[in-house]
Design a protein around this motif. Sequence first.
Motif, mmCIF file in Angstrom:
data_model
loop_
_atom_site.group_PDB
_atom_site.id
_atom_site.type_symbol
_atom_site.label_atom_id
_atom_site.label_comp_id
_atom_site.label_asym_id
_atom_site.label_seq_id
_atom_site.Cartn_x
_atom_site.Cartn_y
_atom_site.Cartn_z
ATOM 1 N N UNK A 27 7.984 117.671 -51.022
ATOM 2 C CA UNK A 27 6.776 117.112 -50.334
ATOM 3 C C UNK A 27 6.937 117.151 -48.863
ATOM 4 N N UNK A 28 8.024 117.167 -48.516
ATOM 5 C CA UNK A 28 8.304 117.350 -46.888
ATOM 6 C C UNK A 28 9.073 118.518 -46.614
ATOM 7 N N UNK A 29 8.787 119.086 -45.199
ATOM 8 C CA UNK A 29 9.634 120.177 -44.825
ATOM 9 C C UNK A 29 9.830 121.170 -45.518
ATOM 10 N N UNK A 30 8.720 121.624 -46.216
ATOM 11 C CA UNK A 30 8.742 122.678 -47.164
ATOM 12 C C UNK A 30 8.691 124.199 -46.466
ATOM 13 N N UNK A 31 8.529 124.097 -45.232
ATOM 14 C CA UNK A 31 8.710 125.299 -44.696
ATOM 15 C C UNK A 31 10.133 125.526 -44.292
ATOM 16 N N UNK A 32 10.975 124.758 -44.129
ATOM 17 C CA UNK A 32 12.223 124.938 -43.948
ATOM 18 C C UNK A 32 13.176 125.333 -45.232
ATOM 19 N N UNK A 33 12.517 125.564 -46.279
ATOM 20 C CA UNK A 33 12.919 126.250 -47.514
ATOM 21 C C UNK A 33 12.320 127.532 -47.975
ATOM 22 N N UNK A 34 13.162 128.588 -47.830
ATOM 23 C CA UNK A 34 14.403 128.753 -47.339
ATOM 24 C C UNK A 34 14.390 128.706 -45.504
ATOM 25 N N UNK A 35 15.588 128.551 -45.027
ATOM 26 C CA UNK A 35 16.901 128.602 -45.437
ATOM 27 C C UNK A 35 17.677 127.467 -46.104
ATOM 28 N N UNK A 36 16.982 126.327 -46.087
ATOM 29 C CA UNK A 36 17.428 125.096 -46.809
ATOM 30 C C UNK A 36 16.853 125.208 -48.028
ATOM 31 N N UNK A 37 17.496 124.344 -49.101
ATOM 32 C CA UNK A 37 16.929 124.075 -50.463
ATOM 33 C C UNK A 37 15.921 122.806 -50.063
ATOM 34 N N UNK A 38 15.220 122.611 -50.895
ATOM 35 C CA UNK A 38 14.137 121.673 -51.064
ATOM 36 C C UNK A 38 14.826 120.160 -50.663
ATOM 37 N N UNK A 39 15.741 120.159 -51.626
ATOM 38 C CA UNK A 39 16.772 118.865 -51.396
ATOM 39 C C UNK A 39 17.137 118.685 -50.018
ATOM 40 N N UNK A 40 17.731 119.815 -49.331
ATOM 41 C CA UNK A 40 18.456 119.692 -47.919
ATOM 42 C C UNK A 40 17.097 119.341 -47.116
ATOM 43 N N UNK A 41 16.032 120.013 -47.029
ATOM 44 C CA UNK A 41 14.792 120.039 -46.220
ATOM 45 C C UNK A 41 14.364 118.412 -46.378
ATOM 46 N N UNK A 42 14.412 117.875 -47.419
ATOM 47 C CA UNK A 42 13.921 116.249 -47.485
ATOM 48 C C UNK A 42 15.063 115.459 -46.824
ATOM 49 N N UNK A 43 16.513 115.724 -47.157
ATOM 50 C CA UNK A 43 17.487 115.076 -46.427
ATOM 51 C C UNK A 43 17.442 115.185 -44.700
ATOM 52 N N UNK A 44 17.055 116.628 -44.372
ATOM 53 C CA UNK A 44 16.910 116.568 -42.885
ATOM 54 C C UNK A 44 15.731 115.644 -42.373
ATOM 55 N N UNK A 45 14.640 115.734 -43.356
ATOM 56 C CA UNK A 45 13.506 114.819 -42.828
ATOM 57 C C UNK A 45 13.897 113.502 -42.661
ATOM 58 N N UNK A 46 14.717 113.189 -43.425
ATOM 59 C CA UNK A 46 15.400 111.490 -43.335
ATOM 60 C C UNK A 46 15.987 111.390 -42.028
#
Length: 247
Positions: A27-46
């Motif tokens: 639901x958040x920062x999905x344009x960062x996946x790739x290179x990140x996974x969706x879980x990593x993108x959400x963690x980065x959002x935090x």
Amino acid sequence: MGDAPDLPARTGVCALAVMAKAPRPGRVKTRLSPPLTLEQAAELNVCFLRDTTENIAAVVANGMGIRQAAGLISYTPVGDEALFEGLLPEGFALVAQRGDGFGERLLAAAEDILACGFGSVCLIDSDSPTVPRVVYEQAVAELARPGDRVVLGPAADGGYYLIGLKRAHAAVFERIAWSTGTVFAETCERAREAGIEVVELPLWYDVDDAATLEILKAELLGGIAPGFAVVEGYGARWTKAFLMGSG
């Protein structure tokens, strides 16, 4: 999280409100996946949210007299309030977003926060964790001056990372091609059409794709400031730790 200041004490206070989605993977920062996974993108959002609110909390703590500020989160969706628990500095209040389109949500956030009695409001994106603290302080100071104005922080992609208002001017959110490279220019034009003074803050950048993620890595891990930077960026300790650990 604590409550916002009592209503009688808010008239000289600038609300520094971060526009935020609840940090759910996918639901958040999905344009960062790739290179990140969706879980990593959400963690980065935090991490972005932690850093932005810690930066704002320091502005609030340093506020004196007419430069007093308060930290808020304008969040969506309603029902996900628990996802913000433990992420925010003490004293931050949650205010639910309403409306459909992005411009409608921004206007509604300004209306709702000013209706709480705050003297002014800055709506701040949650995609720019290294915005220099002095920029937030400048926005508060500009809005503390007598007279009406709009304060804008232009982003390198043509949008803006901050809009500050003393009144909820609908005009600056109308006839804007949202999520395009003309948002900042169009907002300035709408303000001028309405006869509202525009104060421009230093240029900064959003992190919303792989290219801007590389700029962030260069800034936080390599000590290489963006080429347009005229002041040093915020250290963003949570984001830096994430980037160091993600390789």
